[in-house]
Design a protein around this motif. Structure first.
Motif, PDB file in Angstrom:
ATOM      1  N   TYR A   1       1.012  -1.515  -0.149  1.00  0.00           N
ATOM      2  CA  TYR A   1      -0.039   0.211  -0.471  1.00  0.00           C
ATOM      3  C   TYR A   1       0.634   1.306  -0.302  1.00  0.00           C
ATOM      4  N   LYS A   2       0.517   2.196  -0.466  1.00  0.00           N
ATOM      5  CA  LYS A   2       1.053   4.071  -0.732  1.00  0.00           C
ATOM      6  C   LYS A   2       0.686   4.257   0.831  1.00  0.00           C
ATOM      7  N   PHE A   3      -0.615   4.534   2.082  1.00  0.00           N
ATOM      8  CA  PHE A   3      -0.062   4.960   2.683  1.00  0.00           C
ATOM      9  C   PHE A   3      -0.634   3.750   3.771  1.00  0.00           C
ATOM     10  N   HIS A   4      -0.310   4.849   4.577  1.00  0.00           N
ATOM     11  CA  HIS A   4      -0.454   2.855   6.139  1.00  0.00           C
ATOM     12  C   HIS A   4      -2.063   3.973   7.499  1.00  0.00           C
ATOM     13  N   LEU A   5      -2.696   3.709   7.481  1.00  0.00           N
ATOM     14  CA  LEU A   5      -2.494   4.903   8.906  1.00  0.00           C
ATOM     15  C   LEU A   5      -2.657   3.943   9.898  1.00  0.00           C
ATOM     16  N   ALA A   6      -1.533   5.139  10.662  1.00  0.00           N
ATOM     17  CA  ALA A   6      -0.598   4.960  12.247  1.00  0.00           C
ATOM     18  C   ALA A   6      -1.340   5.914  13.089  1.00  0.00           C
ATOM     19  N   LEU A   7      -1.907   5.242  13.881  1.00  0.00           N
ATOM     20  CA  LEU A   7      -2.740   6.006  14.483  1.00  0.00           C
ATOM     21  C   LEU A   7      -2.633   5.178  16.464  1.00  0.00           C
TER      22      LEU A   7
ATOM     23  N   LYS B   1      -5.779  12.186  -1.425  1.00  0.00           N
ATOM     24  CA  LYS B   1      -6.309  12.729  -2.995  1.00  0.00           C
ATOM     25  C   LYS B   1      -5.539  13.021  -3.642  1.00  0.00           C
ATOM     26  N   THR B   2      -4.764  14.148  -3.089  1.00  0.00           N
ATOM     27  CA  THR B   2      -3.607  15.121  -4.579  1.00  0.00           C
ATOM     28  C   THR B   2      -1.962  13.893  -4.432  1.00  0.00           C
ATOM     29  N   LEU B   3      -1.686  14.056  -3.562  1.00  0.00           N
ATOM     30  CA  LEU B   3      -0.393  12.948  -3.337  1.00  0.00           C
ATOM     31  C   LEU B   3      -0.387  11.719  -4.112  1.00  0.00           C
ATOM     32  N   ASP B   4      -1.627  11.388  -3.876  1.00  0.00           N
ATOM     33  CA  ASP B   4      -1.909   9.439  -4.358  1.00  0.00           C
ATOM     34  C   ASP B   4      -1.708  10.084  -6.095  1.00  0.00           C
TER      35      ASP B   4
ATOM     36  N   ASP C   1      -0.438  12.173  -8.082  1.00  0.00           N
ATOM     37  CA  ASP C   1       0.437  13.245  -8.603  1.00  0.00           C
ATOM     38  C   ASP C   1       2.075  12.006  -7.375  1.00  0.00           C
ATOM     39  N   ASP C   2       2.757  11.845  -8.668  1.00  0.00           N
ATOM     40  CA  ASP C   2       3.510  10.395  -8.144  1.00  0.00           C
ATOM     41  C   ASP C   2       5.005  10.904  -7.806  1.00  0.00           C
ATOM     42  N   VAL C   3       5.302  11.873  -8.314  1.00  0.00           N
ATOM     43  CA  VAL C   3       6.316  13.747  -8.036  1.00  0.00           C
ATOM     44  C   VAL C   3       5.901  13.479  -6.340  1.00  0.00           C
ATOM     45  N   LYS C   4       5.498  14.276  -5.671  1.00  0.00           N
ATOM     46  CA  LYS C   4       5.092  14.240  -4.680  1.00  0.00           C
ATOM     47  C   LYS C   4       4.584  13.698  -3.563  1.00  0.00           C
ATOM     48  N   TYR C   5       4.315  12.220  -4.212  1.00  0.00           N
ATOM     49  CA  TYR C   5       4.294  11.344  -3.295  1.00  0.00           C
ATOM     50  C   TYR C   5       5.546  10.639  -3.239  1.00  0.00           C
ATOM     51  N   SER C   6       6.715  10.540  -4.397  1.00  0.00           N
ATOM     52  CA  SER C   6       7.896  10.028  -3.769  1.00  0.00           C
ATOM     53  C   SER C   6       8.631  10.469  -3.226  1.00  0.00           C
ATOM     54  N   ARG C   7       8.475  12.404  -2.966  1.00  0.00           N
ATOM     55  CA  ARG C   7       8.966  13.208  -2.318  1.00  0.00           C
ATOM     56  C   ARG C   7       8.999  12.534  -0.832  1.00  0.00           C
ATOM     57  N   TYR C   8       8.302  12.147  -0.586  1.00  0.00           N
ATOM     58  CA  TYR C   8       7.738  10.981   1.271  1.00  0.00           C
ATOM     59  C   TYR C   8       8.712  10.213   1.442  1.00  0.00           C
ATOM     60  N   LEU C   9       9.053   9.317  -0.240  1.00  0.00           N
ATOM     61  CA  LEU C   9      10.034   8.637   0.198  1.00  0.00           C
ATOM     62  C   LEU C   9      12.142   8.986  -0.044  1.00  0.00           C
ATOM     63  N   GLU C  10      11.639  10.191  -0.307  1.00  0.00           N
ATOM     64  CA  GLU C  10      13.298  10.779   0.227  1.00  0.00           C
ATOM     65  C   GLU C  10      14.137   9.822   1.037  1.00  0.00           C
ATOM     66  N   TYR C  11      13.206   9.896   1.903  1.00  0.00           N
ATOM     67  CA  TYR C  11      14.310   9.671   3.511  1.00  0.00           C
ATOM     68  C   TYR C  11      15.116   8.329   3.052  1.00  0.00           C
ATOM     69  N   LYS C  12      14.780   7.459   2.090  1.00  0.00           N
ATOM     70  CA  LYS C  12      15.987   6.132   1.965  1.00  0.00           C
ATOM     71  C   LYS C  12      16.622   6.216   1.224  1.00  0.00           C
ATOM     72  N   THR C  13      17.245   7.642   1.095  1.00  0.00           N
ATOM     73  CA  THR C  13      18.799   8.252   0.461  1.00  0.00           C
ATOM     74  C   THR C  13      18.656   8.822   1.470  1.00  0.00           C
ATOM     75  N   PRO C  14      20.094   8.018   2.328  1.00  0.00           N
ATOM     76  CA  PRO C  14      20.541   9.075   3.763  1.00  0.00           C
ATOM     77  C   PRO C  14      20.810  10.630   2.732  1.00  0.00           C
ATOM     78  N   SER C  15      21.399  10.726   1.751  1.00  0.00           N
ATOM     79  CA  SER C  15      21.822  12.406   1.226  1.00  0.00           C
ATOM     80  C   SER C  15      20.659  12.912   1.335  1.00  0.00           C
ATOM     81  N   LYS C  16      19.382  12.066   1.948  1.00  0.00           N
ATOM     82  CA  LYS C  16      17.786  13.433   1.888  1.00  0.00           C
ATOM     83  C   LYS C  16      17.448  13.301   3.706  1.00  0.00           C
ATOM     84  N   ILE C  17      17.989  12.704   4.036  1.00  0.00           N
ATOM     85  CA  ILE C  17      17.942  12.797   5.724  1.00  0.00           C
ATOM     86  C   ILE C  17      18.864  14.295   6.398  1.00  0.00           C
TER      87      ILE C  17
END
Length: 122
Positions: free
Chosen positions: A29-35, A93-96, A98-114
């Motif tokens: 899944y792209k999103f995960h509800l974490a409560l 919905k907007t993030l879902d 727009d692949d470019v905006k969505y992928s920004r939320y996964l940038e932290y997987k690249t160490p230089s983006k931390i």
């Protein structure tokens, strides 16, 4: 409930471990509800970290100090930053869509983006 859970996920103890089948299920899944179960400043559990590990974007509500521990300012969608659930839904919905905006939320997987200095200096 539009589809029954796979049999192996019916045992709730699977969800508390690192069972490979459960982790694969989460990672689809792209999103995960974490409560979190409680709203305490230092209470952050696998509900937040597991989806990040699997490459999902958590939609999080819990610790008020969570931003102190995130890799950057755009790795998690923080529910409390939205004025209403309608605003949150529109953002997701907007993030879902727009692949470019969505992928920004996964940038932290690249160490230089931390960019969280607390994590980098620790």
């Amino acid at each position: 409930n539009n589809k029954p859970l796979p049999h192996y996920l019916e045992d709730t103890s699977t969800a508390t471990g690192e069972d490979g089948r459960f982790m694969s299920f989460v990672g689809r899944y792209k999103f995960h509800l974490a409560l979190e179960n409680g709203l305490c400043p230092d209470y952050m559990t696998e509900k937040l970290w597991r989806p990040m590990h699997q490459g999902c974007v958590p939609i999080y509500r819990g610790s008020s100090s969570v931003a102190d521990w995130l890799p950057n300012s755009h790795s998690v969608i923080l529910i409390d930053e939205f004025h209403s659930l309608q605003d949150l839904a529109e953002f997701i919905k907007t993030l879902d869509q727009d692949d470019v905006k969505y992928s920004r939320y996964l940038e932290y997987k690249t160490p230089s983006k931390i960019t969280n200095l607390r994590l980098l200096e620790g």
